[in-house]
Write an enzyme that holds these catalytic residues in place. Structure first.
Site, PDB file in Angstrom:
ATOM      1  CD  GLU A  43      -2.863  -1.689   2.090  1.00  0.00           C
ATOM      2  OE1 GLU A  43      -4.343  -1.272   2.022  1.00  0.00           O
ATOM      3  OE2 GLU A  43      -2.247  -1.210   3.818  1.00  0.00           O
ATOM      4  CD  GLU A  65      -3.394  -6.562   3.493  1.00  0.00           C
ATOM      5  OE1 GLU A  65      -3.306  -5.522   3.909  1.00  0.00           O
ATOM      6  OE2 GLU A  65      -3.816  -7.870   2.246  1.00  0.00           O
TER       7      GLU A  65
END
Length: 689
Positions: A43, A65
């Site tokens: 990210e 995730e």
């Protein structure tokens, strides 16, 4: 952007703020990526204006995730689709799949790759100098629209929805899809959806269970004796780093399904393997199975042809143990018969070099009884190495420690297990060790329900698979593993009747458990229904349907069950059970046995039992394992109350007798997880005194 961050205190700055500041920077920012770039790392990289990666096997880019029960929370669901496309973003986020550098370049996730680590920084600096004369707005992914037109985006998201695994365990994936659907909105609105979905998964039971499972695996793989690691690695050639250029000789005894699978595991890790079986036809069948497996992996592009050929060249075979005088490791994987195994180890003690490590793949038998036939020096290095079928696919192994097993041997096998790509759990020696010991009451109850008319074969499997969420129902799992394996174990335990006599004349063995049905024995001895490998078990299997792996209803088994139940006296028949009752009847005794394993030191901690069942028996990952499930989703008081009621109704059935540890946890009002956390804290404090 810098001013925005400076206006906040360090306590209020989040990763979202940092990511946004990077993207809004008026100075070009280039991410130089080497090694793992996962989750928040990616990210951050997506917020940079350009990305350069090292083209090495260790470089991985992804958003994994979902594996820990949450979703990307710092803009990953909003920015990734705008650079790689919505379809690729869905694939990466919903599966947690990471990309190598070359694949990331092809997907346009990175702008350039370099092969030489020394050039990575200079290449990134070069891109930064180019970026100084280029407009940055089009490189700020958060401000870009999706590449796909709305109708195409809708179709991609619908296909992703339909492709989700069946069952109840998809909360994280569902949340990720909601966030991905919001990626067509302005960034602030999309981020609001992502943040809400992230928080929901963070506090959900499934999220907590998945994170428990994630950390449980890492806890289980920690060395029991970490101070011995360097010494053992230096002293034993099995852990040499030169196995690819100078293969270390190993052997597997027994060319059946398990033996040939273990041989595959060692071949994949770069070892030279001699497959041994005294029966030449069985040996050839094992070699053929390995060849077919390699061909299948090549066909499915899981293995390069050159690698498969190299593995084949490292595979040898023999019908005599005397040919193993050069081996550094021998894994015994023959039929579950103590006398046969002891005879093999007596021979191996004579013919293998003193440095050779001998281990048994036994699933239930006494490790100490096998060790007793070895010389004293060998006994210190003897252990169980219990693989799960199919061995080259299942991730779990149990390392079974005997009374005389040395700490050095335990350390060696822990490191070796990781080297061959397995998740190893260290357990103590008892009948069934950890996994199969817990399986004993579970299997007895599953077959007892069918054999006494409480539920049909399909109803038992449906309850466990669909209501609990297991990968397979217990009876379909038995067919997959081979019902003859369980039968041989029951026969070794002297639970089965003498097959040389008619059933009516053979006496009932006194060692047999009270809640026992002979249905599972008769289907093997009379009908040969040993499972998928015979095309028939609890179910039928048709090669034309699902490659012979899809369970199909069996008229023969239905007739056998009906005949068997109808012959029981009414007092021995059970009332019909609901799916909820079936789950309790099968899993509460299993959990109780887990507590007893902890009491006796067979398992080191409750999370180790969870790892065994998550990776060896198909327990649903989103429930965290049977002990976590009992602690947090069922509640220990409910289990204790049920066991006490069943124990009063069945006073001769051991697996209904509540564990003293379970009783103590309920008395204190804590979970078993908390009980062991306090115990570990107390032991740590005492060790510092």
């Amino acid at each position: 952007a810098a001013a925005t961050l400076q206006s906040k205190t360090s306590a209020t700055i989040t990763l979202i703020d940092v990511v946004q500041a990077l993207e809004d920077s008026t100075k070009p920012i280039v991410a130089a990526i080497a090694g793992t770039c996962l989750g928040g790392g990616l990210e951050l990289a997506l917020a940079c204006h350009y990305r350069v990666a090292l083209d090495a096997p260790t470089t991985k880019l992804g958003l994994p995730e979902v594996h820990v029960g949450v979703i990307p929370g710092a803009g990953g669901t909003q920015r990734l689709p705008k650079v790689v496309g919505l379809a690729t973003a869905c694939q990466m986020i919903l599966t947690g799949q990471a990309l190598r550098a070359s694949a990331a370049l092809k997907a346009k996730l990175v702008d350039a790759v370099v092969a030489d680590p020394a050039q990575l920084l200079s290449k990134a600096q070069q891109w930064a100098s180019w970026a100084e004369v280029m407009p940055l707005d089009e490189r700020r992914l958060g401000r870009q629209p999706l590449q796909e037109a709305p109708p195409m985006a809708h179709n991609i998201l619908e296909q992703a929805q339909l492709a989700l695994p069946p069952g109840k365990g998809n909360q994280g994936m569902e949340a990720a899809l909601r966030a991905l659907r919001a990626s067509y909105l302005p960034l602030e609105q999309g981020m609001a959806v992502e943040s809400q979905a992230f928080l929901e998964t963070l506090v959900s039971e499934q999220g907590k269970a998945r994170r428990h499972a994630f950390f449980a695996v890492r806890q289980a793989q920690k060395l029991v004796y970490p101070h011995l690691a360097k010494r053992v690695a230096a002293q034993h050639g099995l852990l040499s780093k030169t196995t690819k250029t100078t293969p270390i000789p190993t052997a597997v005894i027994g060319a059946g399904t398990m033996g040939s699978g273990i041989a595959m595991v060692l071949l994949q890790a770069g070892y030279q393997v001699t497959l041994v079986d005294v029966h030449a036809p069985a040996l050839q069948k094992g070699l053929d199975n390995i060849a077919k497996s390699l061909q299948s992996q090549v066909k499915r592009r899981k293995l390069r042809p050159a690698v498969a050929q190299a593995m084949s060249q490292r595979l040898q075979s023999t019908t005599t143990l005397q040919d193993l005088g050069h081996c550094q490791l021998v894994v015994e994987a023959v039929v579950e018969n103590l006398q046969i195994k002891q005879g093999i180890f007596q021979t191996l003690d004579r013919v293998t070099p003193p440095s050779c490590v001998l281990v048994s793949n036994t699933s239930t038998l006494d490790i100490d009884a096998m060790a007793s036939v070895l010389s004293p020096q060998r006994q210190e290095w003897f252990m169980g190495w219990h693989f799960f079928s199919p061995a080259h696919v299942m991730k779990l192994v149990e390392i079974v420690v005997g009374q005389k097993t040395s700490p050095q041997a335990v350390t060696l096998l822990q490191v070796l297990s990781k080297k061959v790509g397995k998740i190893a759990v260290v357990v103590g020696n008892c009948d069934g060790f950890c996994g199969n010991r817990l399986l004993r009451p579970y299997s007895l109850e599953c077959s007892y329900l069918v054999g006494t008319g409480a539920a049909s074969i399909a109803q038992v499997d449906h309850a466990i698979q669909h209501d609990l969420g297991a990968a397979l129902g217990p009876l379909a799992m038995g067919d997959l593993a081979g019902n003859d394996v369980g039968y041989n174990i029951r026969r070794e335990r002297k639970w089965t009747r003498d097959t040389n006599l008619p059933l009516a004349q053979a006496p009932i063995p006194p060692q047999r458990p009270a809640r026992y049905t002979e249905l599972a024995d008769v289907m093997i001895t009379d009908l040969g229904r040993i499972g998928q490998k015979a095309g028939k078990g609890w179910y039928d299997y048709d090669p034309a349907v699902g490659k012979g792996r899809t369970p199909l209803p069996s008229k023969e088994m239905d007739a056998l069950v009906e005949k068997y139940v109808s012959q029981l006296p009414p007092s021995q028949r059970s009332p019909k059970m609901s799916a909820e009752e079936i789950v309790k009847d099968c899993y509460f005794p299993l959990v109780n046995e887990g507590f007893k394993c902890l009491e006796e030191g067979i398992a080191l901690r409750p999370s180790d039992i969870d790892v065994v069942y998550l990776y060896g028996y198909g327990f649903p990952m989103w429930r965290g394992g049977p002990m976590h499930w009992a602690d947090h989703q069922v509640g220990l008081p409910s289990i204790l109350t049920w066991l006490e009621r069943m124990s009063r109704a069945n006073p001769t059935t051991d697996h209904f007798v509540p564990s003293a540890l379970l009783v103590e946890c309920v008395r204190q009002g804590i979970t078993v997880e908390e009980y062991y956390r306090r115990k570990e804290k107390k032991e740590t404090q005492q060790s510092k005194l």
